[in-house]
Write a protein that holds these residues in place. Structure first.
Motif, PDB file in Angstrom:
ATOM      1  N   GLY A   1      41.265  49.359  20.348  1.00  0.00           N
ATOM      2  CA  GLY A   1      42.793  49.632  20.721  1.00  0.00           C
ATOM      3  C   GLY A   1      43.270  50.428  21.627  1.00  0.00           C
ATOM      4  N   ASP A   2      42.403  51.223  22.409  1.00  0.00           N
ATOM      5  CA  ASP A   2      43.080  52.326  22.838  1.00  0.00           C
ATOM      6  C   ASP A   2      43.981  51.788  23.844  1.00  0.00           C
ATOM      7  OD1 ASP A   2      41.059  53.451  22.216  1.00  0.00           O
ATOM      8  OD2 ASP A   2      39.602  53.747  23.965  1.00  0.00           O
ATOM      9  N   PHE A   3      44.133  50.741  24.535  1.00  0.00           N
ATOM     10  CA  PHE A   3      45.062  50.694  25.526  1.00  0.00           C
ATOM     11  C   PHE A   3      46.318  49.144  25.215  1.00  0.00           C
ATOM     12  CE2 PHE A   3      42.096  52.466  28.860  1.00  0.00           C
ATOM     13  CZ  PHE A   3      42.185  54.057  28.253  1.00  0.00           C
ATOM     14  N   LYS A   4      47.590  49.747  25.261  1.00  0.00           N
ATOM     15  CA  LYS A   4      48.085  48.243  24.727  1.00  0.00           C
ATOM     16  C   LYS A   4      48.300  46.750  25.772  1.00  0.00           C
ATOM     17  CE  LYS A   4      49.279  50.521  21.684  1.00  0.00           C
ATOM     18  NZ  LYS A   4      48.171  50.493  20.472  1.00  0.00           N
ATOM     19  N   TYR A   5      47.963  46.005  25.496  1.00  0.00           N
ATOM     20  CA  TYR A   5      48.597  44.418  26.596  1.00  0.00           C
ATOM     21  C   TYR A   5      50.052  44.262  25.869  1.00  0.00           C
ATOM     22  CZ  TYR A   5      43.680  43.930  26.873  1.00  0.00           C
ATOM     23  OH  TYR A   5      42.022  44.212  27.059  1.00  0.00           O
ATOM     24  N   ASP A   6      50.655  45.284  26.958  1.00  0.00           N
ATOM     25  CA  ASP A   6      52.334  44.704  27.013  1.00  0.00           C
ATOM     26  C   ASP A   6      53.112  44.326  28.212  1.00  0.00           C
ATOM     27  OD1 ASP A   6      51.987  47.491  28.729  1.00  0.00           O
ATOM     28  OD2 ASP A   6      52.641  48.940  27.595  1.00  0.00           O
TER      29      ASP A   6
ATOM     30  N   ASP B   1      51.086  42.770  22.572  1.00  0.00           N
ATOM     31  CA  ASP B   1      52.470  41.392  22.667  1.00  0.00           C
ATOM     32  C   ASP B   1      51.805  40.416  22.465  1.00  0.00           C
ATOM     33  OD1 ASP B   1      54.914  40.219  23.435  1.00  0.00           O
ATOM     34  OD2 ASP B   1      55.216  42.223  24.187  1.00  0.00           O
ATOM     35  N   ILE B   2      51.708  39.962  21.431  1.00  0.00           N
ATOM     36  CA  ILE B   2      51.138  38.381  21.410  1.00  0.00           C
ATOM     37  C   ILE B   2      52.407  37.332  22.380  1.00  0.00           C
ATOM     38  CG2 ILE B   2      51.127  36.242  19.574  1.00  0.00           C
ATOM     39  CD1 ILE B   2      48.131  37.704  20.178  1.00  0.00           C
ATOM     40  N   LEU B   3      53.816  37.605  22.163  1.00  0.00           N
ATOM     41  CA  LEU B   3      54.347  36.873  22.705  1.00  0.00           C
ATOM     42  C   LEU B   3      54.804  37.004  24.138  1.00  0.00           C
ATOM     43  CD1 LEU B   3      56.433  35.010  20.075  1.00  0.00           C
ATOM     44  CD2 LEU B   3      58.081  37.298  21.562  1.00  0.00           C
TER      45      LEU B   3
ATOM     46  N   PRO C   1      45.821  33.100  26.480  1.00  0.00           N
ATOM     47  CA  PRO C   1      45.503  32.711  25.004  1.00  0.00           C
ATOM     48  C   PRO C   1      44.557  34.442  24.753  1.00  0.00           C
ATOM     49  CG  PRO C   1      43.905  31.160  26.433  1.00  0.00           C
ATOM     50  CD  PRO C   1      45.038  32.314  27.502  1.00  0.00           C
ATOM     51  N   VAL C   2      44.766  34.425  23.033  1.00  0.00           N
ATOM     52  CA  VAL C   2      44.369  35.841  22.346  1.00  0.00           C
ATOM     53  C   VAL C   2      43.492  35.419  21.526  1.00  0.00           C
ATOM     54  CG1 VAL C   2      44.720  38.129  21.794  1.00  0.00           C
ATOM     55  CG2 VAL C   2      46.313  36.957  23.371  1.00  0.00           C
ATOM     56  N   GLY C   3      41.957  35.546  21.818  1.00  0.00           N
ATOM     57  CA  GLY C   3      40.846  35.597  20.767  1.00  0.00           C
ATOM     58  C   GLY C   3      41.083  37.099  20.230  1.00  0.00           C
ATOM     59  N   ASN C   4      40.460  36.465  18.764  1.00  0.00           N
ATOM     60  CA  ASN C   4      40.063  37.935  18.163  1.00  0.00           C
ATOM     61  C   ASN C   4      38.351  36.987  17.448  1.00  0.00           C
ATOM     62  OD1 ASN C   4      41.281  35.541  16.305  1.00  0.00           O
ATOM     63  ND2 ASN C   4      43.013  37.111  15.111  1.00  0.00           N
ATOM     64  N   THR C   5      38.455  37.776  16.138  1.00  0.00           N
ATOM     65  CA  THR C   5      36.903  37.653  14.821  1.00  0.00           C
ATOM     66  C   THR C   5      37.338  37.598  13.799  1.00  0.00           C
ATOM     67  OG1 THR C   5      36.625  40.327  15.412  1.00  0.00           O
ATOM     68  CG2 THR C   5      35.611  38.555  17.456  1.00  0.00           C
ATOM     69  N   PRO C   6      38.049  36.864  13.523  1.00  0.00           N
ATOM     70  CA  PRO C   6      38.111  36.916  11.754  1.00  0.00           C
ATOM     71  C   PRO C   6      36.882  36.456  11.513  1.00  0.00           C
ATOM     72  CG  PRO C   6      38.871  34.554  13.025  1.00  0.00           C
ATOM     73  CD  PRO C   6      38.229  35.392  13.803  1.00  0.00           C
ATOM     74  N   ASP C   7      37.092  36.685   9.788  1.00  0.00           N
ATOM     75  CA  ASP C   7      35.881  36.071   8.894  1.00  0.00           C
ATOM     76  C   ASP C   7      34.677  36.977   8.999  1.00  0.00           C
ATOM     77  OD1 ASP C   7      37.313  33.888   8.158  1.00  0.00           O
ATOM     78  OD2 ASP C   7      36.578  32.864   9.390  1.00  0.00           O
TER      79      ASP C   7
ATOM     80  N   PRO D   1      47.443  30.789  18.650  1.00  0.00           N
ATOM     81  CA  PRO D   1      47.421  28.759  19.037  1.00  0.00           C
ATOM     82  C   PRO D   1      48.405  28.243  20.104  1.00  0.00           C
ATOM     83  CG  PRO D   1      47.500  29.243  16.610  1.00  0.00           C
ATOM     84  CD  PRO D   1      47.069  30.377  17.502  1.00  0.00           C
ATOM     85  N   ASP D   2      49.585  29.157  18.888  1.00  0.00           N
ATOM     86  CA  ASP D   2      50.337  28.250  20.065  1.00  0.00           C
ATOM     87  C   ASP D   2      50.492  28.220  21.472  1.00  0.00           C
ATOM     88  OD1 ASP D   2      52.034  28.759  17.792  1.00  0.00           O
ATOM     89  OD2 ASP D   2      53.206  29.265  17.920  1.00  0.00           O
ATOM     90  N   VAL D   3      49.369  29.236  22.273  1.00  0.00           N
ATOM     91  CA  VAL D   3      48.788  29.094  23.532  1.00  0.00           C
ATOM     92  C   VAL D   3      48.991  27.615  24.167  1.00  0.00           C
ATOM     93  CG1 VAL D   3      47.496  30.201  24.353  1.00  0.00           C
ATOM     94  CG2 VAL D   3      48.867  30.264  25.421  1.00  0.00           C
ATOM     95  N   TYR D   4      48.342  26.579  22.926  1.00  0.00           N
ATOM     96  CA  TYR D   4      47.904  25.360  23.762  1.00  0.00           C
ATOM     97  C   TYR D   4      48.989  24.459  24.079  1.00  0.00           C
ATOM     98  CZ  TYR D   4      43.659  27.581  23.778  1.00  0.00           C
ATOM     99  OH  TYR D   4      42.199  28.851  23.969  1.00  0.00           O
ATOM    100  N   SER D   5      50.103  24.245  22.355  1.00  0.00           N
ATOM    101  CA  SER D   5      51.164  23.915  22.527  1.00  0.00           C
ATOM    102  C   SER D   5      52.047  24.049  23.353  1.00  0.00           C
ATOM    103  CB  SER D   5      52.353  23.623  21.562  1.00  0.00           C
ATOM    104  OG  SER D   5      51.978  24.846  20.919  1.00  0.00           O
ATOM    105  N   HIS D   6      51.978  25.211  23.895  1.00  0.00           N
ATOM    106  CA  HIS D   6      52.673  25.369  25.255  1.00  0.00           C
ATOM    107  C   HIS D   6      52.585  24.766  26.720  1.00  0.00           C
ATOM    108  CE1 HIS D   6      55.838  28.235  26.440  1.00  0.00           C
ATOM    109  NE2 HIS D   6      55.299  28.501  27.525  1.00  0.00           N
TER     110      HIS D   6
END
Ligand code: DGY
Length: 328
Positions: A52-57, A81-83, A91-97, A320-325
């Motif tokens: 998380g060194d740099f921000k995606y803003d 900045d997800i919005l 799309p912004v993927g992550n690694t849950p579970d 996931p909203d990115v896909y409806s978008h």
């Protein structure tokens, strides 16, 4: 398709990406400056982001218009900045579970380390201060039948609650955006207000996603309301707590101890006085640092990139909203 990977990840993920025929770009050196990182990002289609060194803003997205997808090598996405990403159809993927067990293990480890002053006692051995048996020195506290308060009961919080219940018969209460029916049914967890959580927890453990509105939510006024025997555990994000206030609360015995896998700031200075306290255990953000979890994260992050390259939805997507978008 070009994929910029800012740090080496386990081979399992690299092999998947290579087999998919993607062009992988690694930095020529470690610890890039912001400018060097941006220069790599400007010339890539997708990013597999480690750390998380740099921000995606907004500034990032304006400066790197070629970036069409980001796969994070983390479950947390507070550095994005997800919005803004969603508005730009990124799309912004992550690694849950895959890291829930490992991260909750660290919360459980910290709870016990603090309760038994393990770091302090380990340091005494290293410093050659192993003194003769003293019935009154450095006593810990037992966790049996105590109350564990979980702030943010999702996947990681559930695992922490389950372990604590099985090991110590702890009573579980939690505060969440919405009730967690499984935890209520399986663990007898009780939904409480934030105020009740703060006032009644013997151990208060944070497992929520961090948002800017929650910055230093755990500060002097909150520590003031906690039980004097309470142990504060943070394995989520350092931004949740004010570390100077936490130190003062420990010194003033407003609370009993603290276990942190995330600090504020991060990394924290080695001369921070909190490190000298005997009921504190601090780890350098190692929650997901097991072979199993890191391999799982590599598979999920690579899978997200590959899905994107095949014009498919990322299987693990923070927006996931990115896909409806897209389809509207
Ligand atoms: C996560 O996955 O969010 C961990 O904290 C590592 O950044």
């Amino acid at each position: 398709m070009k994929v910029f990977i800012n740090k080496r990840i386990p081979e399992t993920g690299i092999t998947m990406l290579e087999k998919a025929g993607l062009e992988l770009i690694f930095p020529e050196k470690e610890n890039l400056s912001y400018e060097e990182w941006i220069n790599y990002c400007k010339n890539t289609d997708t990013i597999l982001n480690v750390g998380g060194d740099f921000k995606y803003d907004r500034h990032f997205f304006d400066t790197c218009p070629n970036v069409k997808a980001i796969a994070l090598y983390s479950v947390g996405f507070d550095h994005v900045d997800i919005l803004e990403a969603t508005q730009r159809n990124i799309p912004v993927g992550n690694t849950p579970d895959v890291l829930s067990r490992a991260t909750s293990d660290v919360a459980f480890l910290l709870m016990q380390s603090v309760a038994r002053r393990a770091s302090y006692n380990f340091q005494k051995v290293k410093d050659d201060h192993w003194e003769s048996f003293d019935p009154l020195h450095a006593l810990g506290q037992e966790l049996y039948g105590k109350t564990l308060g979980i702030f943010g009961l999702g996947r990681i919080g559930y695992e922490m609650a389950e372990k604590s219940k099985k090991a110590f018969g702890m009573n579980i209460m939690y505060h969440n955006r919405r009730p967690n029916e499984e935890a209520e049914k399986e663990l007898g967890a009780k939904y409480v207000s934030f105020e009740e959580l703060v006032k009644n927890s013997d151990v208060l453990s944070i497992h929520a996603n961090f948002t800017p509105e929650q910055k230093e939510l755990f500060n002097a006024s909150i520590f003031e309301q906690m039980k004097p025997n309470a142990i504060f555990i943070n394995t989520a994000r350092g931004g949740f707590h004010n570390q100077k206030h936490l130190y003062q609360a420990l010194v003033d015995r407003k609370i009993w101890g603290a276990g942190l896998d995330v600090t504020n700031p991060e990394p924290m200075p080695a001369d921070d006085p909190i490190l000298a306290l005997s009921t504190v255990c601090i780890l350098p953000h190692i929650g997901s640092a097991t072979v199993e979890a890191r391999n799982g994260m590599a598979r999920l992050a690579a899978g997200n990139i590959i899905a994107f390259s095949n014009n498919e939805k990322m299987p693990y997507c923070a927006n996931p909203d990115v896909y409806s978008h897209h389809s509207s």
